[in-house]
Each structure stands twice: as structure tokens, then as C-alpha cells.
Enzyme design. Sequence first.
Site, PDB file in Angstrom:
ATOM      1  CE1 TYR A 106     -18.289  12.955  13.990  1.00  0.00           C
ATOM      2  CE2 TYR A 106     -16.789  13.192  12.180  1.00  0.00           C
ATOM      3  CZ  TYR A 106     -18.246  13.692  12.529  1.00  0.00           C
ATOM      4  OH  TYR A 106     -18.645  13.896  11.535  1.00  0.00           O
ATOM      5  CB  CYS A 107     -17.501   7.744  16.755  1.00  0.00           C
ATOM      6  SG  CYS A 107     -17.442   7.153  18.570  1.00  0.00           S
ATOM      7  NE  ARG A 108     -24.220   6.199  18.022  1.00  0.00           N
ATOM      8  CZ  ARG A 108     -24.336   5.295  18.193  1.00  0.00           C
ATOM      9  NH1 ARG A 108     -24.048   3.976  19.051  1.00  0.00           N
ATOM     10  NH2 ARG A 108     -25.566   4.098  17.170  1.00  0.00           N
TER      11      ARG A 108
END
Length: 225
Positions: free
Chosen positions: A179-181
Site C-alpha cells: 500500500y501507499c498514500r
Amino acid sequence: MSEKTDSGTKARLYDAFAASGKALASGKRLELLDLLAQGERTVDALAKAAGLNLTTASAHLQTLKHAGFVATRREGVRIHYRLAGDDVAQLFALLRKVAEAHQAAVPAARDAYLGEDTAGELSRDELRVRIAAGDVVVLDVRPVEEYQAGHIPGAICIPVDELAERINELPEDTEIVVYCRGEYCVLAYDAVRLLTDRGRRAIRLDDGMLEWRLSELPVDASDLT
């Protein structure tokens, strides 16, 4: 007082509403809100992350501040910016979803930016179940400062630009959830492509840290050890 005779005050009210819309009428200002949704940052850090010079970044931030979307604190000569509240993050997230649903240009622009997605994805609820079962590794590929400002509990921090060199830090026999932002963040897409090219089993969380926070799910803000 009739609506007709009160037209002046009504106009001022709607003009006040419109001021918020005007502050959002810039792709770069939206990008700055996206960055600030991950945590507090200095003007220098925001300018670098958004690919802006300091003067331009400062001007955009002042516009957002005048609209009440961001707040500041001073630490010596440095000015730190943050979102003025969770409602600003909610507005930003909703704006993106409404634009995708009703603005014909958004889906094509999204696909051009994020690239081909042949890997799977899973929801926040599905991820929580799998974390509880202990059958996945959760990988946060945002920059370190964003991880330290808040991450999914138990997530490993390897920024995407370090992943190729540090891939051996990840187990080979466990599926990796990246996952990221947020939903429109390219970092997770890039990371999954790299991992799968190296023979690892990897899928994405279908959104990211922005949506995780807005859902009021547990967040760990501990530093790296």
C-alpha cells in the site's frame, strides 16, 4: 425579508462558499493536500515532493491557508504545514471520487498515470482478516517520513525506490500486500510490478493510508527500529 431583497447577503454567502472551490482549482494544490494527508511537512519538503520551487509552493500553500484548508506551526525558522482537519482530507477524497464518476477525462488520465494493473487487489476489511490470520506481509512503500507519521500496524517500511535493493528483506514464501498514500498513488502499482517481476506473490490494497485513516482504523506512529 424576501429572498429577492436579501440577494446581497445571499450572494456574499455563496461567494464565501466559492472561495473554497477556487482554492481547490489547481492540480498542484490538490497534490499538496494529498501529501499533507500523510502528515505534517515543511515547505521545503512539500516543494521537493511536489516538484515545485519554493516560491511557487509557498504561494500555493498560502492560498490553501487563506481558504482554511491548512494550518501552520513555526519551529525556529521553519514553517510546518498540516491539514486543518480530517474534514479537509474527507473533502479531498470525495472530490477525487466524484471527479472519477462524473468527469470523463479522469478514468483515462488515471489509467495512463497508474499503468497496467494485472495483479490483484484486496479491500481494507479483507486485509484486516488476513493480518489477523498471519498469512500476509504488509509492505508500506511510501517515503520513510510518511511511514513514521502513521502506518498500518505491523507494516514493513521499504520505500519504493529502495525496494529493488532490499527485496531480500521480504520473505519469499508469503504473499505481500502493498500500500501507499491512497487509491490514486502510483507507488504501490510500481512496487507490485517490481515484486512480481522478481517472482514474488504481491497484490495491492485497493486504496491506501488516506482511506485507512478516514475509516478510523488503527494507525501506528512508532518510529523505525
